[in-house]
Each structure stands twice: as C-alpha cells, then as structure tokens.
Enzyme design. Structure first.
Site, PDB file in Angstrom:
ATOM      1  N   LYS A   1       0.857  -1.185   0.000  1.00 27.37           N
ATOM      2  CA  LYS A   1       0.000   0.000   0.000  1.00 27.37           C
ATOM      3  C   LYS A   1       0.896   1.240   0.000  1.00 27.37           C
ATOM      4  O   LYS A   1       1.957   1.237   0.654  1.00 27.37           O
ATOM      5  CB  LYS A   1      -0.870  -0.039   1.258  1.00 27.37           C
ATOM      6  CG  LYS A   1      -1.925   1.044   1.369  1.00 27.37           C
ATOM      7  CD  LYS A   1      -2.749   0.837   2.651  1.00 27.37           C
ATOM      8  CE  LYS A   1      -3.894   1.824   2.765  1.00 27.37           C
ATOM      9  NZ  LYS A   1      -4.715   1.602   3.983  1.00 27.37           N
TER      10      LYS A   1
ATOM     11  N   SER B   1      -9.742   1.295   2.894  1.00 26.96           N
ATOM     12  CA  SER B   1      -8.875   2.089   2.069  1.00 26.96           C
ATOM     13  C   SER B   1      -7.789   1.284   1.359  1.00 26.96           C
ATOM     14  O   SER B   1      -7.234   1.774   0.371  1.00 26.96           O
ATOM     15  CB  SER B   1      -8.192   3.163   2.927  1.00 26.96           C
ATOM     16  OG  SER B   1      -7.313   2.592   3.856  1.00 26.96           O
TER      17      SER B   1
ATOM     18  N   SER C   1      -9.897  -1.088   7.044  1.00 28.15           N
ATOM     19  CA  SER C   1      -9.271  -0.847   5.738  1.00 28.15           C
ATOM     20  C   SER C   1      -8.487  -2.014   5.160  1.00 28.15           C
ATOM     21  O   SER C   1      -8.099  -1.963   3.989  1.00 28.15           O
ATOM     22  CB  SER C   1      -8.355   0.377   5.809  1.00 28.15           C
ATOM     23  OG  SER C   1      -9.102   1.559   5.768  1.00 28.15           O
TER      24      SER C   1
END
Lengths: 485, 95
Positions: free
Chosen positions: A78, A153, A177
């Site tokens: 990420k 996310s 997330s």
C-alpha cells in the site's frame, strides 16, 4: 497453473526446489500487471527495473542456500508505507512527488528476507475512505466487477491479490481498511492487535487505531506475512514486547471444541440477504467441524461508528498538521506570507474527504467542544473495549460479517459521507477495542460478488483466529475462485 | 443546526485550510449531519467511565539518552519545496 496465480507458500516451495527463479516469477507478475492493471488501477507506482534487480539478488541468495519464507516473493505495498528511494504518495496530491529517504520497519523486514517490491498500491487518500475512490490517482476497480469498488482504504492491496498482480501484499487497517476490501475482493485480510506490528514508517492517519497487516490469497500466506513483519520495534514506542509465536505451527490444529461467539448486535435488520446466507453457512461449517457456537452480546455496538469518527478525525487533524508545504510535499505557487502559504498549500494538496475529516477533528478538539465530543468518544471507547473483553472471556473467538453488503457500485456513496462511514460498522469496533480480526472468503452474492466473514480474537490471539480461519478454508472452496479479467 | 457556516469558517482557519465558498457550504451541511449522528453518544451515561486514549494499556516508553546517527542534511532537505544550505526556506515572516 500460471506463475502469477500461485500463493506465496506455493511459490516459496518452487523457489526452494529451484523449479523456477525469482526473476521468472517477477517477470510473470510484471507482465500480468502490464496486461490487466490498466483496467484495475491497483498500482500507483510499478517498479519494472527495481523489481527485476531485487529478484536477481534474491536468486543469488537462493543459490547460496539462504532462503527465507519471503526470499524472491513479488509483493506489493500500500502506498502508505514509506519506501526508501521509491515514491510514496499515500494516495494524495500533497505527496505526489515525495521520495522517502528511509524504509519503514515492516518494509525493512520484508527486504531483509529478500522480498521483491513490485510497486506501490492504490488506496483512499491518507487511508480515509471505504472505497478507494478518494485517491488522487484515480479509483481502483474491483476485479470481480469493474463497475464496483474494491473497498477501501487498502483497495489496491485487495484488488492486486484478486487480479493476481501481486503474490502477497501489505495494507493498513484503521477502521476496517484491510478486512473490508479483502471481503469485497475474496482475499484473506488480517488486522493484527494494536502494537503487534511496528508503525514506524507508516504514514499516520489515526495513531491509536492504525495497524499494519497482510492481504493475501489464503490463510497460510497471511500467517507467513504476519510472522515476517510482527514484533517489537524500538522505533515505535507503541509496539509491544509480546513474543511472536510461530503462526504456521498451530495453523492446522482445527476447531474441535473451540467456542465461537455470535454477537447478537451484528445480526441486524438490513443485513444483505446474501451476506446473511454466507454467515449462516459459515456457522453451519464451524458447527460441523466440532466448534461450539454460542450467542454473545457487544451491547455498545451501535455507538462504535460515532465514536470512531470523533477519535479518528481528532487524531487525523493533529497528524496531518505536518503537511504544511515546508519540509516536504506540495507548496502553493501563490502564497502571501507564511500562514497563507500553509492554508493554500493544504487547500490545493488535500482532497475533499481528507479536508472533511481534518475539519471534523479540528472541531472535536477545539475549545468548548473537546469535552462534549472528543472526551465523550474516548469514554464510550472504554465501554466498547469492555464489551470485547467480556465477550471474549465467554468464548474464544467471535464470528461476524465483515461488511453489511457486498461491494457497492463506484460513485454510489461518494455524495453521502455518513452512508460511506456506516459501511464499516462491523470492522470499526475491533480497532476501537485494539484487538485482532481476520476477513476470509465465505461465498458469493447472486450477482457474483465476493462475501467475507470475520473472526475476531483476543488481544495477541492472531494464532487462534488464523487457526480457526484455516479450518474453515480447508472445508471450503471459496478462496480458490478466481476473478475473470 | 449543530454547526453554523461561521463556525465552519472558524474551524477552517484553525486547521489552516483555505476553503472555497462552495466547500464551506458543502462542509457546513455535511458536518451538520455527521454531528447530528454522533449526538447519539449523549444517550449513554459515562460519568464514571475512564477515557481510553490508547488501545493497549501502557506506561511511558523510555530509552537511554544516547545519540545515534541521523539523516544527512542533504537527504533530510531533498524533498523540501525550497531549501538553502541546511535550511528550509519559507515566505518572509517578519516585515
């Protein structure tokens, strides 16, 4: 089977046996990225040259007989993880050109094993969102249905696993997330206990809630990834000195006699019928495997979302004060003086959701409102924590849905932030309580969208939820289905 | 109304965020509905409850006060929008 389809553990086996090289595997993954990522947009940055060089280094290491579980494994991170010499944007315009001078601890641990960094994965801006639509670099699409969100996310992390453009990934989870996108993309996603993994070099959103964890193809891979990054770190004073167990050692031990709690507050009206069906089947599977199923109560569940949006935004407003156009990040071209430079740089650099949360958090912390909002939320957080302590003293783990519905359509909730926030109702309480949870594939909706279920464990009980998740995975085929792209 | 447009403007100044007129309108109505939603916390009596600021109970973490290596100045300033020698440059503060 194609190289890009292999699990981390399968690929490790082939590298160890010298059936294939890391360079071959990395080339296969890069080719897969080139072929499908233009449609999925899981990656913000792809490291074609850097990855091949790292793969060659890994192969040299394997040739010397030095192979660790992640040596030569192509991974995606990420874009919230600070990576030395590799652009790190956190999904924001304000960090569009930020090239960090150091590696965070989780990244350094993966590199120390010889993992190959394929690139940086898309996410909601500063991890604020549940759909990956707030990224400055365009939204990520769900590989199971390109008109749907992958969740957020860590949407890029989950989409890369489902699109087979990374063998394993890391994400972060502040209110769901990791688990919610894993559920929407049919991946395994683990949010460890707060303090289990160092946050050093992870761009901060809400410091008392943020935690690093894996998004992978199966439970074994999640156990390997967690084992690689877990542990105390002197650079993160909130990491905890609890020893890291061998998560693989207990993985196959089954669930006979395990006490599984069903929190009655999670079986609400309005739960999507397909999600309800997947839950019922998961309960039946665990019962058939010899687990004992029992209803429990988490009485303050309905207050969790409100508590979260005060605590998280307050912490965010403080953490994001560092983006001021002075030391790094975007600076406006038209400043009249210093204060104006701060306000304009931030206005130009942040997207709408980040601004909204900074505003809400600043308000909750401001003079005259602190007691009514922030302090009140911290007190309710205590009640939510106590709920989990009580429930997890009656049972070993909890079994719940991950999200109230399968993945929603892109654009569906963008205009209504409160509806977006409520989609995290089953994941947020785990962050407030600080304990661990795992999302695992448990079915598909009538429309063919993935559905996950969540197992919640006691603090530092990652081994127990991994073991229970693995028992379910052995009995089911859901994790083996692949998105057609 | 839980929050007025004037309060939103005040909060934006505190947060050092320059908001446009349409943004002020949108945020006023969105913050209003979010604050109305979080109002539900007031339905709980929390008089005797100790606040949780941290998920894991912990004391202050101390380490020995020993100097260690740090980033070279060139690397620390490399991402700055503007720098000179070992300094970050900002617009003039004092007339």
């Amino acid at each position: 089977m194609e190289l890009h389809e292999l699990t981390l553990n399968e690929l490790h086996g082939k590298l160890k046996q010298k059936e294939i090289s890391s360079v071959e595997a990395t080339k296969a993954l890069l080719a897969r990225i080139d072929a499908v990522d233009p449609r999925v947009n899981a990656y913000i940055t792809v490291r074609h040259d850097g990855a091949l060089k790292a793969a060659a280094d890994a192969d040299a290491r394997i040739a010397r007989g030095e192979i660790a579980p992640l040596t030569g494994i192509p991974v995606g991170l990420k874009d919230i993880f600070v990576t030395k010499g590799v652009k790190t944007t956190c999904g924001s315009k304000i960090l569009e050109n930020f090239v960090p001078p150091y590696d965070g601890t989780a990244v350094a641990k993966l590199k120390a094993q010889g993992a190959v960094l394929l690139g940086k994965l898309n996410q909601d801006e500063f991890a604020m969102g549940s759909s990956s639509e707030s990224s400055y670099f365009g939204t990520t699409k769900n590989p199971w249905d390109l008109e749907c969100t992958p969740g957020g996310s860590s949407g890029g992390s989950a989409a890369a696993i489902a699109a087979q453009t990374a063998t394993a990934t890391l994400g972060t989870d502040t209110g769901g997330s990791i688990r919610q996108p894993a559920s929407h993309c049919s991946c395994v996603g683990l949010k460890p206990t707060y303090g289990r993994v160092s946050r050093y070099g992870v761009i901060a959103y809400a410091s008392s809630l943020d935690q690093v964890g894996p998004v992978t193809r199966d439970v074994t891979d999640a156990a390997i990834m967690l084992g690689a990054v877990a542990g105390y770190d002197p650079m993160d004073s909130t990491s905890v000195e609890t020893p890291v167990p061998d998560y693989l050692a207990s993985l196959e031990q089954g669930v006979k006699g395990l006490k599984i709690g069903l929190p009655k507050e999670y079986f609400i009206e309005g739960l999507d019928p397909d999600v309800k069906k997947a839950m019922d089947e998961a309960i039946a599977t665990y019962r058939a495997l010899g687990a004992e199923i029992k209803e429990v109560s988490l009485p303050h569940t309905e207050y969790a979302v409100a508590t979260y949006y005060l605590v998280a935004t307050a912490e965010a407003s403080s953490n994001l004060a560092r983006y001021d156009g002075v030391r790094f990040g975007h600076r406006t071209a038209e400043a009249k003086g210093l204060i104006d430079m701060f306000a304009k740089s931030r206005a130009e650099g942040f997207g709408a959701e980040v601004k909204r949360r900074i505003m809400l958090g600043t308000y909750a912390l401001s003079s005259g409102y602190y007691d009514a909002y922030y302090l009140k939320a911290q007190k309710v957080r205590t009640l939510i924590r106590q709920d989990f302590t009580n429930a997890l003293s009656e049972v070993d783990v909890l079994l719940t849905p991950v999200a109230p519905t399968p993945a929603f359509k892109l654009g569906e909730k963008v205009a209504d932030p409160l509806q977006m926030y409520l989609s995290d109702i089953f994941t947020i309480p785990v962050n407030l309580a600080g304990t661990c949870g795992i999302s695992l594939p448990a079915g598909f909706s009538a429309a063919g969208l993935p559905i996950g279920v969540q197992l919640i464990g006691r603090p530092f009980g990652e081994d127990a939820i991994l073991q229970a998740a693995r028992a379910f995975e052995r009995e089911t085929e859901w994790h083996k289905r692949k998105a057609a792209l | 109304m839980k929050i007025t447009r004037a309060e939103v403007e005040h909060v934006a100044r505190l947060a050092r965020l320059e908001l446009s007129e349409p943004e002020l309108d949108t945020f006023t109505s969105q913050m209003d509905s979010i604050l109305a939603y979080v109002e539900k916390l007031n339905g709980l009596n929390t008089d005797d409850i100790v606040p949780t600021s941290h998920a894991v109970p912990m004391e202050n973490a101390f380490r020995a006060d020993q100097p260690k290596g740090s980033l070279p100045v060139e690397e620390a300033t490399a991402n700055a929008p503007e720098h000179a020698e070992s300094f970050f440059r900002v617009p003039k503060v004092i007339e």
